[in-house]
Structures are given as structure tokens and as C-alpha cells.
Design a protein around this motif. Structure first.
Motif, mmCIF file in Angstrom:
data_model
loop_
_atom_site.group_PDB
_atom_site.id
_atom_site.type_symbol
_atom_site.label_atom_id
_atom_site.label_comp_id
_atom_site.label_asym_id
_atom_site.label_seq_id
_atom_site.Cartn_x
_atom_site.Cartn_y
_atom_site.Cartn_z
ATOM 1 N N LEU A 152 38.351 37.623 48.686
ATOM 2 C CA LEU A 152 37.009 36.616 48.813
ATOM 3 C C LEU A 152 36.262 37.236 49.704
ATOM 4 N N LYS A 153 36.231 37.468 51.200
ATOM 5 C CA LYS A 153 35.722 37.656 51.576
ATOM 6 C C LYS A 153 34.350 38.876 51.478
ATOM 7 N N ALA A 154 35.097 39.643 50.501
ATOM 8 C CA ALA A 154 34.200 40.724 49.957
ATOM 9 C C ALA A 154 32.915 40.059 49.273
ATOM 10 N N ILE A 155 33.233 39.143 49.105
ATOM 11 C CA ILE A 155 32.098 38.361 48.120
ATOM 12 C C ILE A 155 31.719 36.776 48.838
ATOM 13 N N GLY A 156 31.667 37.353 49.649
ATOM 14 C CA GLY A 156 31.296 35.846 51.051
ATOM 15 C C GLY A 156 31.752 34.940 51.169
ATOM 16 N N LEU A 157 32.947 34.714 49.896
ATOM 17 C CA LEU A 157 33.773 33.624 50.093
ATOM 18 C C LEU A 157 35.082 33.431 50.953
ATOM 19 N N GLY A 219 47.427 42.809 27.597
ATOM 20 C CA GLY A 219 48.181 43.292 29.159
ATOM 21 C C GLY A 219 47.032 43.480 30.195
ATOM 22 N N ILE A 220 47.429 43.175 31.224
ATOM 23 C CA ILE A 220 45.756 42.781 31.979
ATOM 24 C C ILE A 220 45.281 43.893 32.177
ATOM 25 N N LEU A 221 45.358 44.923 31.972
ATOM 26 C CA LEU A 221 44.287 46.119 32.195
ATOM 27 C C LEU A 221 43.335 45.986 31.158
ATOM 28 N N ARG A 222 43.675 45.237 30.115
ATOM 29 C CA ARG A 222 42.564 45.137 28.859
ATOM 30 C C ARG A 222 42.163 43.510 29.585
ATOM 31 N N LEU A 223 42.871 42.684 29.527
ATOM 32 C CA LEU A 223 42.275 41.795 29.001
ATOM 33 C C LEU A 223 41.669 41.114 31.070
ATOM 34 N N ARG A 224 41.522 41.612 32.165
ATOM 35 C CA ARG A 224 41.163 42.071 33.708
ATOM 36 C C ARG A 224 38.919 41.900 33.052
ATOM 37 N N GLY A 225 38.594 41.578 33.553
ATOM 38 C CA GLY A 225 37.172 41.674 33.425
ATOM 39 C C GLY A 225 36.473 40.796 31.967
ATOM 40 N N GLN A 226 37.009 40.575 31.772
ATOM 41 C CA GLN A 226 36.736 39.500 30.811
ATOM 42 C C GLN A 226 36.540 38.424 30.500
ATOM 43 N N THR A 239 36.172 31.153 32.569
ATOM 44 C CA THR A 239 37.703 31.585 33.273
ATOM 45 C C THR A 239 37.864 33.087 33.205
ATOM 46 N N LEU A 240 37.685 33.749 34.251
ATOM 47 C CA LEU A 240 37.441 35.257 34.039
ATOM 48 C C LEU A 240 38.802 36.051 34.282
ATOM 49 N N ALA A 241 39.358 37.400 34.025
ATOM 50 C CA ALA A 241 40.610 37.657 34.625
ATOM 51 C C ALA A 241 40.401 38.246 35.468
ATOM 52 N N THR A 242 40.896 38.435 35.855
ATOM 53 C CA THR A 242 41.208 40.346 36.853
ATOM 54 C C THR A 242 42.797 40.177 37.315
ATOM 55 N N LEU A 243 42.491 40.970 38.297
ATOM 56 C CA LEU A 243 44.368 42.030 38.716
ATOM 57 C C LEU A 243 44.969 41.138 39.603
ATOM 58 N N HIS A 244 45.992 40.863 40.290
ATOM 59 C CA HIS A 244 46.854 40.768 40.902
ATOM 60 C C HIS A 244 46.747 40.856 42.663
ATOM 61 N N PRO A 245 46.190 40.679 43.380
ATOM 62 C CA PRO A 245 46.736 41.430 44.545
ATOM 63 C C PRO A 245 47.917 42.433 44.552
ATOM 64 N N ALA A 256 38.999 49.106 42.448
ATOM 65 C CA ALA A 256 37.431 49.589 42.693
ATOM 66 C C ALA A 256 37.385 48.717 40.679
ATOM 67 N N LEU A 257 38.252 47.997 40.164
ATOM 68 C CA LEU A 257 38.165 47.521 39.376
ATOM 69 C C LEU A 257 38.199 45.852 39.636
ATOM 70 N N ALA A 258 38.954 45.818 40.566
ATOM 71 C CA ALA A 258 39.437 44.535 40.976
ATOM 72 C C ALA A 258 38.109 43.803 41.462
ATOM 73 N N TRP A 259 37.356 45.160 42.158
ATOM 74 C CA TRP A 259 35.864 44.886 43.042
ATOM 75 C C TRP A 259 35.128 44.516 41.576
ATOM 76 N N ARG A 260 34.767 45.509 40.419
ATOM 77 C CA ARG A 260 33.884 44.910 40.302
ATOM 78 C C ARG A 260 34.244 43.387 39.115
ATOM 79 N N ASP A 261 35.528 42.864 39.186
ATOM 80 C CA ASP A 261 35.478 41.623 38.218
ATOM 81 C C ASP A 261 34.583 40.796 39.582
ATOM 82 N N LEU A 262 35.451 40.616 41.051
ATOM 83 C CA LEU A 262 34.847 40.152 41.948
ATOM 84 C C LEU A 262 32.966 39.738 41.782
ATOM 85 N N ARG A 263 32.653 40.862 41.529
ATOM 86 C CA ARG A 263 31.085 41.144 41.332
ATOM 87 C C ARG A 263 30.489 40.383 40.414
#
Ligand code: URA
Length: 272
Positions: A152-157, A219-226, A239-245, A256-263
Motif C-alpha cells: 500500500l505504501k508503494a502507491i501512497g496509501l 485461477g488467480i494467475l489468470r484473474l489478477r490484473g483484471q 473490482t480489481l483482482a490481485t495476488l494475495h500477500p 512484479a505482477l502485484a506491483w503492476r496491479d497496484l499501479r
């Protein structure tokens, strides 16, 4: 060693620890195969004219009856009715804390309702509490939660800029995956929690949260980023899907994939 050789209590304990058992769910064993003793009403029906014995108090009830939650369909119906009756998040938390329809409540230490700011534009949804969450009553406070804070901090939250909850608000024993039945019983509550918090955007983390809220089965690797639209009451919430921490802790190469989603989340917040 012969299969019938009795095992020492120490060997049995070692086996249980190795199998991931880290808690005791009750002091007395419950024989769930034994038919329940007759209920007082049934006794009264069997001998008309005789006064029915007083119903046992919860403390007097046999352990097997005390432990038995309502049938799953009844529990889902009760969850729907009770969730709908909550007029605020505070009321919803009180109702959920008193709800006995989900068996997970009996093994968890407490309800893990939410953390963060209920007025935030972003609501983050995970799967279910783990050990640290169960101990503190707050979602995402363990290692996965600490990684979430960094993401969250990486995107200012930070937690004042998001509202955080789980699909299932009670810790499953040993952190096992909640069963579809447990999820079905808890869904009306998270739906109502989303409705009352009314975020602009949902961020679902991991497959269970994403699949259960969007209805998608990939699966989440398909759903994430959508981006999906989740129907909550009369609203369609982006609703944005991303990877679980927790997954990222096991697979740091996927950060890197989660970072893309957060951006993508940050860009959408800025655009709206
Ligand atoms: N994982 C989750 O999905 N939720 C929590 O609250 C903690 C870990």
C-alpha cells in the motif's frame, strides 16, 4: 512396525504437529456418529398427557447438541436475514459476533471484522483470518499483513486510506481453507459489509476472495490484473483482482505482477 502396534501419546502428538495441527478445538471428544438423544418435544409427543420435561439450558445440553450449528441452508438463510437487518457497520459487527450459524466461530477466538477506514474509497478483501488476526481481532496483522502495508505504501496509501475485511471473518482451525459451505454462510455478511461501507473500488486478494465475490472460477494467475464488476445491492462496484500477500511471501518472484496491479489501482483512483 505392525499397523496394530499402539502408538505412544508422544508419537501421536509429533504426528499431529507434523500434520499442521496447532490448536485444540474442544476439551471433550464429540462422537458425531452417535445418534442424538431424544429431544424434549419428541419425548412429549411419545407420551401424551405427561408434561414435557423442561428444555435443558445450554450448559445442561449434551456436548453433541451444544456443538451442532444449524443446518447449512438454515444458516445461510439466517445469515441473509440478519445481515440485511444491520443498518450500520457497527450493528453488523454486533450481529456477526452473536451469530452461531458458522461452525468456525466455535474454534476461533473472536470475530475479525475489519480494519482501516470505513469511509475509504478502496475496500480490500482477503480470505480468512490467520493466527495473529485471531489473536488481535484485526485483519492482516501477521506477516502477510505487513507485506500488504508495504504494498500500500508503494502507491501512497496506508490503513487510513483503505478499509480491510475478509470473506470469512473467523479463523479456520490450523489456517485451513474455509469449506464452500462455510464461505456460503459468511457471504451475506461480507456483501452487506461492502454495501454499508460503499467503497468506490474493491481489491480482492487471492483466489478465494476473487472467485467468491466475482463468481469467476479461473485461477488467480489468470484473474489478477483484471477488472470485474461485483453486484452489491443496486450497485456494480469496479473490482480489481490481485495476488494475495501470503502467496507473494512464498513466491517473491511474482511481486512484479502485484506491483503492476497496484499501479492500475492507483491510476483508476486518480482518474475517477
Ligand atoms: N490472510 C487473509 O486472507 N486475511 C487475513 O486477515 C490474514 C491473512
Amino acid at each position: 512396525m505392525a499397523m496394530t502396534e499402539p502408538q505412544s501419546p508422544r508419537r501421536i502428538l509429533e504426528f499431529l504437529v507434523a500434520a499442521g495441527v496447532d490448536m485444540i478445538v474442544g476439551d471433550e471428544p464429540v462422537n458425531r456418529l452417535q445418534p442424538p438423544p431424544p429431544l424434549p418435544e419428541r419425548q412429549a409427543e411419545a407420551s401424551p398427557g405427561r408434561a414435557a420435561p423442561a428444555a435443558p439450558t445450554p450448559a445442561q445440553a449434551p456436548a453433541a447438541l451444544r456443538a451442532a450449528p444449524p443446518a447449512p441452508d438454515d444458516a445461510i438463510m439466517q445469515a441473509r436475514l440478519q445481515a440485511r437487518s444491520a443498518a450500520s457497520l457497527e450493528e453488523l459487527a454486533t450481529i456477526m459476533a452473536a451469530f452461531d450459524g458458522c461452525a468456525l466461530k466455535a474454534t476461533a477466538s473472536r470475530l475479525v471484522f475489519a480494519d482501516g477506514n470505513p469511509q475509504a474509497r478502496v475496500m480490500i478483501i482477503g480470505e480468512a483470518p490467520g493466527r495473529e488476526e485471531d489473536e488481535t481481532g484485526k485483519p492482516f496483522v501477521g506477516r502477510a499483513g505487513q507485506l500488504l502495508d508495504k504494498m500500500l505504501k508503494a502507491i501512497g496509501l496506508d490503513r487510513s486510506g483503505v478499509y480491510i475485511a475478509n470473506v470469512v471473518p473467523w479463523r479456520p482451525p490450523g489456517n485451513r481453507t474455509p469449506t464452500p459451505q462455510e464461505v456460503a454462510i459468511c457471504l451475506p455478511f461480507i456483501h452487506r459489509q461492502i454495501e454499508l461501507a460503499a467503497p468506490d473500488i474493491l481489491l480482492t486478494m487471492g483466489a478465494p476472495a476473487t472467485q467468491n465475490l466475482t463468481g469467476r472460477k479461473d485461477g488467480i494467475l489468470r484473474l489478477r490484473g483484471q477488472w470485474f464488476e461485483v453486484d452489491i445491492a443496486e450497485r456494480k462496484i469496479p473490482t480489481l483482482a490481485t495476488l494475495h500477500p501470503a502467496y507473494l511471501l512464498r513466491q517473491p518472484g511474482q511481486k512484479a505482477l502485484a506491483w503492476r496491479d497496484l499501479r492500475a489501482l492507483k491510476a483508476r483512483l486518480a482518474a475517477e
